[in-house]
Motif scaffolding. Structure first.
Motif, PDB file in Angstrom:
ATOM      1  N   TRP A 106      56.277  90.493  46.942  1.00 43.47           N
ATOM      2  CA  TRP A 106      55.709  91.547  46.107  1.00 43.47           C
ATOM      3  C   TRP A 106      54.210  91.334  45.908  1.00 43.47           C
ATOM      4  N   THR A 107      53.822  90.087  45.650  1.00 38.86           N
ATOM      5  CA  THR A 107      52.407  89.780  45.411  1.00 38.86           C
ATOM      6  C   THR A 107      51.549  90.240  46.580  1.00 38.86           C
ATOM      7  N   HIS A 108      51.958  89.907  47.775  1.00 34.22           N
ATOM      8  CA  HIS A 108      51.120  90.223  48.930  1.00 34.22           C
ATOM      9  C   HIS A 108      51.246  91.675  49.368  1.00 34.22           C
ATOM     10  N   LEU A 109      52.380  92.308  49.108  1.00 36.30           N
ATOM     11  CA  LEU A 109      52.479  93.756  49.312  1.00 36.30           C
ATOM     12  C   LEU A 109      51.519  94.489  48.385  1.00 36.30           C
ATOM     13  N   GLU A 110      51.471  94.096  47.136  1.00 38.07           N
ATOM     14  CA  GLU A 110      50.611  94.772  46.161  1.00 38.07           C
ATOM     15  C   GLU A 110      49.132  94.542  46.479  1.00 38.07           C
ATOM     16  N   LEU A 111      48.791  93.328  46.850  1.00 36.47           N
ATOM     17  CA  LEU A 111      47.398  93.067  47.228  1.00 36.47           C
ATOM     18  C   LEU A 111      46.992  93.900  48.440  1.00 36.47           C
ATOM     19  N   LYS A 112      47.888  94.028  49.403  1.00 32.36           N
ATOM     20  CA  LYS A 112      47.591  94.793  50.619  1.00 32.36           C
ATOM     21  C   LYS A 112      47.474  96.281  50.320  1.00 32.36           C
ATOM     22  N   ARG A 113      48.459  96.823  49.617  1.00 32.77           N
ATOM     23  CA  ARG A 113      48.521  98.281  49.439  1.00 32.77           C
ATOM     24  C   ARG A 113      47.438  98.817  48.518  1.00 32.77           C
ATOM     25  N   TYR A 114      47.120  98.108  47.439  1.00 37.11           N
ATOM     26  CA  TYR A 114      46.177  98.661  46.465  1.00 37.11           C
ATOM     27  C   TYR A 114      44.742  98.153  46.657  1.00 37.11           C
ATOM     28  N   PHE A 115      44.590  96.970  47.258  1.00 34.86           N
ATOM     29  CA  PHE A 115      43.251  96.375  47.324  1.00 34.86           C
ATOM     30  C   PHE A 115      42.809  96.029  48.744  1.00 34.86           C
ATOM     31  N   GLY A 116      43.658  96.285  49.730  1.00 37.25           N
ATOM     32  CA  GLY A 116      43.292  96.007  51.103  1.00 37.25           C
ATOM     33  C   GLY A 116      43.127  94.535  51.401  1.00 37.25           C
ATOM     34  N   VAL A 117      43.795  93.676  50.659  1.00 39.85           N
ATOM     35  CA  VAL A 117      43.667  92.230  50.817  1.00 39.85           C
ATOM     36  C   VAL A 117      44.752  91.723  51.767  1.00 39.85           C
ATOM     37  N   ASP A 118      44.342  91.120  52.869  1.00 40.25           N
ATOM     38  CA  ASP A 118      45.269  90.502  53.820  1.00 40.25           C
ATOM     39  C   ASP A 118      45.420  89.004  53.599  1.00 40.25           C
ATOM     40  N   GLU A 119      44.492  88.426  52.898  1.00 33.58           N
ATOM     41  CA  GLU A 119      44.475  86.978  52.704  1.00 33.58           C
ATOM     42  C   GLU A 119      45.608  86.552  51.769  1.00 33.58           C
ATOM     43  N   LEU A 120      46.216  85.413  52.029  1.00 33.70           N
ATOM     44  CA  LEU A 120      47.228  84.867  51.143  1.00 33.70           C
ATOM     45  C   LEU A 120      46.566  84.373  49.858  1.00 33.70           C
ATOM     46  N   LEU A 121      47.220  84.639  48.742  1.00 31.55           N
ATOM     47  CA  LEU A 121      46.685  84.227  47.451  1.00 31.55           C
ATOM     48  C   LEU A 121      47.099  82.789  47.139  1.00 31.55           C
ATOM     49  N   ASP A 122      46.114  81.972  46.812  1.00 33.55           N
ATOM     50  CA  ASP A 122      46.358  80.616  46.344  1.00 33.55           C
ATOM     51  C   ASP A 122      45.156  80.208  45.495  1.00 33.55           C
ATOM     52  N   GLY A 123      45.125  78.962  45.088  1.00 36.19           N
ATOM     53  CA  GLY A 123      44.029  78.535  44.223  1.00 36.19           C
ATOM     54  C   GLY A 123      42.674  78.672  44.856  1.00 36.19           C
ATOM     55  N   SER A 124      42.578  78.426  46.159  1.00 35.71           N
ATOM     56  CA  SER A 124      41.269  78.467  46.822  1.00 35.71           C
ATOM     57  C   SER A 124      40.804  79.880  47.131  1.00 35.71           C
ATOM     58  N   SER A 125      41.730  80.815  47.302  1.00 34.60           N
ATOM     59  CA  SER A 125      41.339  82.205  47.601  1.00 34.60           C
ATOM     60  C   SER A 125      41.222  83.055  46.349  1.00 34.60           C
ATOM     61  N   ALA A 126      41.551  82.506  45.212  1.00 32.45           N
ATOM     62  CA  ALA A 126      41.630  83.289  43.974  1.00 32.45           C
ATOM     63  C   ALA A 126      40.316  83.973  43.634  1.00 32.45           C
ATOM     64  N   GLU A 127      39.198  83.258  43.737  1.00 35.89           N
ATOM     65  CA  GLU A 127      37.918  83.842  43.344  1.00 35.89           C
ATOM     66  C   GLU A 127      37.555  85.009  44.257  1.00 35.89           C
ATOM     67  N   ARG A 128      37.749  84.881  45.561  1.00 32.65           N
ATOM     68  CA  ARG A 128      37.434  85.978  46.491  1.00 32.65           C
ATOM     69  C   ARG A 128      38.306  87.203  46.197  1.00 32.65           C
ATOM     70  N   ILE A 129      39.594  86.973  45.992  1.00 32.07           N
ATOM     71  CA  ILE A 129      40.517  88.089  45.742  1.00 32.07           C
ATOM     72  C   ILE A 129      40.254  88.705  44.378  1.00 32.07           C
ATOM     73  N   TRP A 130      39.950  87.895  43.391  1.00 28.73           N
ATOM     74  CA  TRP A 130      39.601  88.394  42.058  1.00 28.73           C
ATOM     75  C   TRP A 130      38.410  89.358  42.142  1.00 28.73           C
ATOM     76  N   LYS A 131      37.380  88.971  42.845  1.00 31.92           N
ATOM     77  CA  LYS A 131      36.185  89.811  42.951  1.00 31.92           C
ATOM     78  C   LYS A 131      36.468  91.092  43.743  1.00 31.92           C
ATOM     79  N   LYS A 132      37.185  90.964  44.851  1.00 31.26           N
ATOM     80  CA  LYS A 132      37.454  92.141  45.688  1.00 31.26           C
ATOM     81  C   LYS A 132      38.328  93.152  44.957  1.00 31.26           C
ATOM     82  N   ALA A 133      39.367  92.668  44.285  1.00 30.45           N
ATOM     83  CA  ALA A 133      40.267  93.575  43.570  1.00 30.45           C
ATOM     84  C   ALA A 133      39.562  94.212  42.374  1.00 30.45           C
ATOM     85  N   ASN A 134      38.840  93.418  41.607  1.00 26.94           N
ATOM     86  CA  ASN A 134      38.160  93.967  40.439  1.00 26.94           C
ATOM     87  C   ASN A 134      37.118  95.007  40.820  1.00 26.94           C
ATOM     88  N   ALA A 135      36.508  94.857  41.988  1.00 28.22           N
ATOM     89  CA  ALA A 135      35.517  95.833  42.436  1.00 28.22           C
ATOM     90  C   ALA A 135      36.151  97.198  42.690  1.00 28.22           C
TER      91      ALA A 135
END
Length: 477
Positions: A106-135
């Motif tokens: 569900w996490t990665h489906l939601e990131l893909k569908r609403y924010f166009g994020v293909d990257e897997l979410l983990d501690g190291s990718s959190a800041e990049r995904i946080w910024k991209k989604a919030n934008a």
């Protein structure tokens, strides 16, 4: 060779027939969300979320349970002393540990569908995904999210003591909103005579909503009926009840009055009296639903609020509920049969939380199909702990083996999150994969018109025809 993202176009689709079923017949169907816990206030206000944590983590007890299991301190789960960014980081660091849990999907489906994020979410990718989604959040208000997900209908879950003014505001000023938003009548607190501390303030609130004085049990019934009428006037055509098991014990009016009076005087009802009193009201609710042409939903089998210490600290609906092992068959049969015997059994959907009850429920609905409505009694989709791939397959197979899968009204979200709609995609992929595998094995015909037509109906048309709610023109055909 470019690396294929985890969420790709054929995700969960393991055979050629499955891929054809999904992409030709399921993928583009609208969503009919006939049971959820979305906030109608947020829809009416076209709310803009402050950040990804508010959108994604607020109220999501699925994620909260996983975070606690991963050793995350409560201040980063529900605590007010931590920042949204800190909570998101705690969730991001938990995600890799959810591998094998539907939360990972569900996490990665939601990131893909609403924010166009293909990257897997983990501690190291959190800041990049946080910024991209919030934008992207300024363009993803609540109504935008519903439109992007092609949601034709949302049925919220509403207490009869709640105001319907927000629903009226949505109807008066829909703006560009194409989703139709309807209330669903959930009178669970009317049964709470075993807990006068909860019951009595609720009765006063109901009196205000109904604009009636409630002194007697007969006054209570009149107020509940008045609110049922108000919900109907607001477009509502569904009721919902969350019970451990069906309430169907004999109870006279005199007994119900006595139990009510004692509760109003502060005396808790005994377990047996609470069941009798609840049964009296549940039969009344069933008759009202039948008279109005509504659909009744019975959610059966949750064992709630198991952790007394954390319930006292955090309150209900915070992640301390589980599957119960209550006997279901006899009481449920008695409830349905009592209403059917006077031709007052409404369209009814029964949901079980214990998978051991799959065959009980799948056979129970066949006892009360009367030929008046296709699929009048429904075995509901996988609910709560069962809305994941394995349990969805169990539910689909039980219904298919023992009833008519072709008449199934399909998936719902049962969610408080506006980004939970990929769960419909998840269900559709599971459905198509199951049927596609059966085609590949030669167990059902390789007839795409036949099987694909059934898939398309399960995704949307069956619910549209079953619930008979008014839709926007683009969804009505």
């Amino acid at each position: 060779m470019a690396k294929t993202s985890f969420i790709h176009e054929d995700f969960l689709l393991t055979t050629k027939p499955a891929r054809e079923l999904y992409h030709r017949y399921a993928e583009r169907e609208p969503i009919f969300d006939y049971h959820c816990h979305l906030s109608q206030q947020l829809i009416a206000d076209n709310h803009e979320f402050a950040d990804l944590a508010e959108l994604w983590l607020g109220g999501d007890h699925y994620k909260w349970r996983a975070m606690r299991t991963n050793g995350v301190d409560e201040r980063f789960v529900t605590g007010r002393e931590s920042t949204p960014r800190e909570k998101f980081q705690a969730w991001a660091e938990t995600v890799p540990h959810t591998l094998g849990n539907p939360l990972f999907h569900w996490t990665h489906l939601e990131l893909k569908r609403y924010f166009g994020v293909d990257e897997l979410l983990d501690g190291s990718s959190a800041e990049r995904i946080w910024k991209k989604a919030n934008a992207k959040l300024p363009k993803l208000h609540t109504q935008d999210l519903l439109a992007q997900s092609k949601v034709a209908v949302v049925c919220t879950t509403d207490d009869p003591a709640d105001s319907l003014e927000t629903h009226a505001r949505i109807r008066r000023n829909p703006g560009k909103l194409k989703t139709r938003v309807y209330p669903a009548y959930r009178p669970d607190k009317a049964l709470a005579v075993a807990n006068p501390a909860v019951f009595n303030p609720w009765v006063e609130k109901l009196a205000g909503a109904a604009n009636l004085t409630i002194r007697t049990f007969d006054d209570l019934v009149a107020a509940l009926k008045k609110r049922h009428d108000d919900f109907h006037a607001a477009g509502g055509r569904l009721s919902d009840h969350g019970l451990e098991f069906a309430l169907s014990e004999p109870c006279t009016l005199a007994q119900a009055r006595t139990i009510f009076d004692a509760a109003r005087a502060g005396k808790p009802a005994s377990p047996d009296d609470a069941i009798r009193y609840g049964s009296y009201l549940m039969f009344e609710f069933g008759r009202w639903d039948a008279a109005r042409g509504w659909t009744k939903q019975l959610h059966l089998g949750a064992l709630r609020n198991n952790n007394a210490r954390l319930l006292a600290k955090l309150g209900p609906d915070t992640g301390f509920d589980s599957i119960g092992d209550f006997p279901q068959a006899a009481a449920l049969a008695r409830y349905l049969n009592t209403l059917d015997s006077t031709n007052e059994l409404p369209r009814t959907i029964i949901y079980n939380l214990n998978p051991a009850d799959n065959y009980v429920f799948a056979t129970m609905i066949g006892n009360f199909q009367d030929g008046t409505v296709a699929g009048k009694l429904q075995f509901g989709s996988g609910w709560w702990f069962l809305d994941q791939k394995e349990a969805m397959e169990w539910q689909i197979n039980a219904l298919s083996n023992l009833g008519l899968l072709s008449r199934f009204v399909g998936m719902l979200t049962d969610s408080r999150s506006f980004v939970s709609y990929p769960r419909h995609e998840y269900f559709r992929r599971v459905l198509c994969n199951l049927l596609g595998a059966a085609i590949a094995r030669g167990e059902i015909p390789n007839d795409m018109k036949l099987v694909g037509g059934m898939v398309k109906n399960i995704c949307f048309a069956n619910a549209r025809d079953y619930f008979r709610l008014e839709l926007a023109p683009e969804f009505a055909a």
